[in-house]
Design an enzyme around this catalytic site. Structure first.
Site, mmCIF file in Angstrom:
data_model
loop_
_atom_site.group_PDB
_atom_site.id
_atom_site.type_symbol
_atom_site.label_atom_id
_atom_site.label_comp_id
_atom_site.label_asym_id
_atom_site.label_seq_id
_atom_site.Cartn_x
_atom_site.Cartn_y
_atom_site.Cartn_z
ATOM 1 N N GLU A 183 -50.640 51.403 61.330
ATOM 2 C CA GLU A 183 -51.270 50.981 60.026
ATOM 3 C C GLU A 183 -50.387 50.084 59.351
ATOM 4 O O GLU A 183 -49.156 50.213 59.386
ATOM 5 C CB GLU A 183 -51.805 52.250 59.284
ATOM 6 C CG GLU A 183 -53.178 52.634 59.245
ATOM 7 C CD GLU A 183 -54.132 51.703 58.847
ATOM 8 O OE1 GLU A 183 -53.857 50.354 58.916
ATOM 9 O OE2 GLU A 183 -55.537 52.142 58.557
ATOM 10 N N ASP A 184 -50.782 49.144 58.449
ATOM 11 C CA ASP A 184 -49.910 48.370 57.653
ATOM 12 C C ASP A 184 -49.460 49.330 56.398
ATOM 13 O O ASP A 184 -48.631 49.330 55.773
ATOM 14 C CB ASP A 184 -50.624 47.254 57.284
ATOM 15 C CG ASP A 184 -52.241 47.270 56.741
ATOM 16 O OD1 ASP A 184 -52.657 48.166 57.293
ATOM 17 O OD2 ASP A 184 -52.493 46.329 55.957
ATOM 18 N N ASP A 242 -52.577 54.437 51.782
ATOM 19 C CA ASP A 242 -52.835 54.219 50.082
ATOM 20 C C ASP A 242 -53.175 55.813 49.746
ATOM 21 O O ASP A 242 -52.367 56.885 49.686
ATOM 22 C CB ASP A 242 -53.524 53.208 49.882
ATOM 23 C CG ASP A 242 -53.891 52.698 48.245
ATOM 24 O OD1 ASP A 242 -53.363 53.803 47.609
ATOM 25 O OD2 ASP A 242 -54.004 51.753 48.099
ATOM 26 N N PHE A 244 -50.111 46.308 43.863
ATOM 27 C CA PHE A 244 -51.193 45.862 44.653
ATOM 28 C C PHE A 244 -49.930 44.647 45.480
ATOM 29 O O PHE A 244 -49.683 43.802 44.973
ATOM 30 C CB PHE A 244 -52.051 44.796 44.166
ATOM 31 C CG PHE A 244 -53.500 44.315 45.090
ATOM 32 C CD1 PHE A 244 -54.354 45.147 45.507
ATOM 33 C CD2 PHE A 244 -53.258 43.222 45.738
ATOM 34 C CE1 PHE A 244 -55.360 44.433 46.362
ATOM 35 C CE2 PHE A 244 -53.926 42.588 46.732
ATOM 36 C CZ PHE A 244 -55.173 43.468 47.209
ATOM 37 N N ARG A 292 -51.913 37.036 54.593
ATOM 38 C CA ARG A 292 -51.477 37.904 55.561
ATOM 39 C C ARG A 292 -50.293 37.363 56.240
ATOM 40 O O ARG A 292 -49.641 37.943 56.803
ATOM 41 C CB ARG A 292 -52.858 37.921 56.317
ATOM 42 C CG ARG A 292 -53.873 38.788 56.007
ATOM 43 C CD ARG A 292 -54.859 39.236 57.172
ATOM 44 N NE ARG A 292 -56.025 39.381 56.607
ATOM 45 C CZ ARG A 292 -56.574 40.757 56.231
ATOM 46 N NH1 ARG A 292 -55.542 41.666 56.147
ATOM 47 N NH2 ARG A 292 -57.834 40.946 55.820
HETATM 48 C C1 PRP Z 1 -56.118 48.979 54.297
HETATM 49 C C2 PRP Z 1 -55.098 49.502 55.344
HETATM 50 C C3 PRP Z 1 -55.737 50.804 55.674
HETATM 51 C C4 PRP Z 1 -56.491 51.224 54.249
HETATM 52 C C5 PRP Z 1 -55.537 52.184 53.614
HETATM 53 O O1 PRP Z 1 -57.229 48.329 55.011
HETATM 54 O O2 PRP Z 1 -55.035 48.409 56.421
HETATM 55 O O3 PRP Z 1 -56.783 50.528 56.651
HETATM 56 O O4 PRP Z 1 -56.687 49.887 53.569
HETATM 57 O O5 PRP Z 1 -56.245 52.750 52.357
HETATM 58 P P1 PRP Z 1 -56.507 54.242 52.180
HETATM 59 O O6 PRP Z 1 -55.184 54.754 52.310
HETATM 60 O O7 PRP Z 1 -56.581 54.181 50.385
HETATM 61 O O8 PRP Z 1 -57.719 54.553 52.773
HETATM 62 P P2 PRP Z 1 -58.254 47.208 54.175
HETATM 63 O O9 PRP Z 1 -59.590 47.880 53.746
HETATM 64 O O10 PRP Z 1 -57.516 46.414 53.060
HETATM 65 O O11 PRP Z 1 -58.568 46.311 55.218
HETATM 66 P P3 PRP Z 1 -57.666 45.052 56.106
HETATM 67 O O12 PRP Z 1 -56.687 45.754 56.981
HETATM 68 O O13 PRP Z 1 -58.838 44.459 57.321
HETATM 69 O O14 PRP Z 1 -57.299 44.219 55.327
#
Ligand code: PRP
Length: 184
Positions: free
Chosen positions: A108-109, A112, A161, A174
């Site tokens: 994962e990136d 949160d 953010f 990105r």
């Molecule tokens: C981000 C990230 C995780 C998620 C984490 O994805 O890549 O999948 O949010 O958030 P959480 O721990 O609060 O659940 P995002 O929905 O921004 O989509 P993307 O990766 O396509 O930009």
């Protein structure tokens, strides 16, 4: 590749500052690659990249691995309540790999609230992998509403953010090589 982070920051007035510079990221990704290579020396792990945000991290991480491994991708949409995810996730693209009996590392990136990764751990856990762990570049530990174990974490960051290195604001930024903070 090397980048001039400060010059890129100047060219993006919507950004307030750099939180993690590109050279710090690359140093940490190399360390994570070494750790993972050591821990999975006797296995052929499947790295599961969660699109879209993790594509930059995965590309760098996989090139820092010295062991045989496979990669696969999942695309999901999270339903957001306000600015935070709700943990309700729709699978847009599933894995091609049969992970039963395999060593799976979710890449994962950012983790949160933990809701998305918690959902994914439950889902992939039902497919009986031999092991199932999480690697994330960024970890907002203070934002957690769901407790999840992160086996490999790049950087703990505050609840701001952030964009860049795969993370977006409205699908932009990105491609930036650093992690930056948007102007409020
Ligand atoms: C981000 C990230 C995780 C998620 C984490 O994805 O890549 O999948 O949010 O958030 P959480 O721990 O609060 O659940 P995002 O929905 O921004 O989509 P993307 O990766 O396509 O930009």
């Amino acid at each position: 590749m090397t980048w001039d982070d400060d010059d890129l920051l100047r060219k993006h007035p919507q950004l307030e500052r750099i939180l993690i510079r590109s050279d710090e990221i690359h140093k940490r990704v190399r360390q994570l690659g070494n750790e993972i290579s050591r821990d999975y020396a006797d296995n052929v792990p499947v790295l599961v990249s969660i699109l879209k945000g993790s594509y930059v991290f995965l590309a760098d991480l996989t090139r820092c691995l010295t062991i045989p491994h496979e990669v696969d991708f999942m695309a999901i949409s999270s339903y957001h309540g306000g600015t935070q995810s709700t943990g309700v996730v729709k699978i847009e693209k599933d894995l091609k790999t049969n992970i039963t009996g395999r060593d799976v590392l979710i890449v994962e990136d950012i983790v949160d609230t933990g809701l998305t990764i918690s959902y994914l751990l439950d889902l992939l856990g039902t497919r009986s992998p031999r092991s199932l762990r999480v690697c994330t570049l960024l970890d907002k530990t203070h934002a957690r509403t769901k407790d999840v174990a992160v086996a490999y974490g790049g950087f703990e960051i505050p609840s701001e953010f952030v964009i860049g290195y795969g993370l977006d604001y409205d699908e932009k930024f990105r491609n930036l090589p650093f992690i930056g903070v948007m102007r409020g």
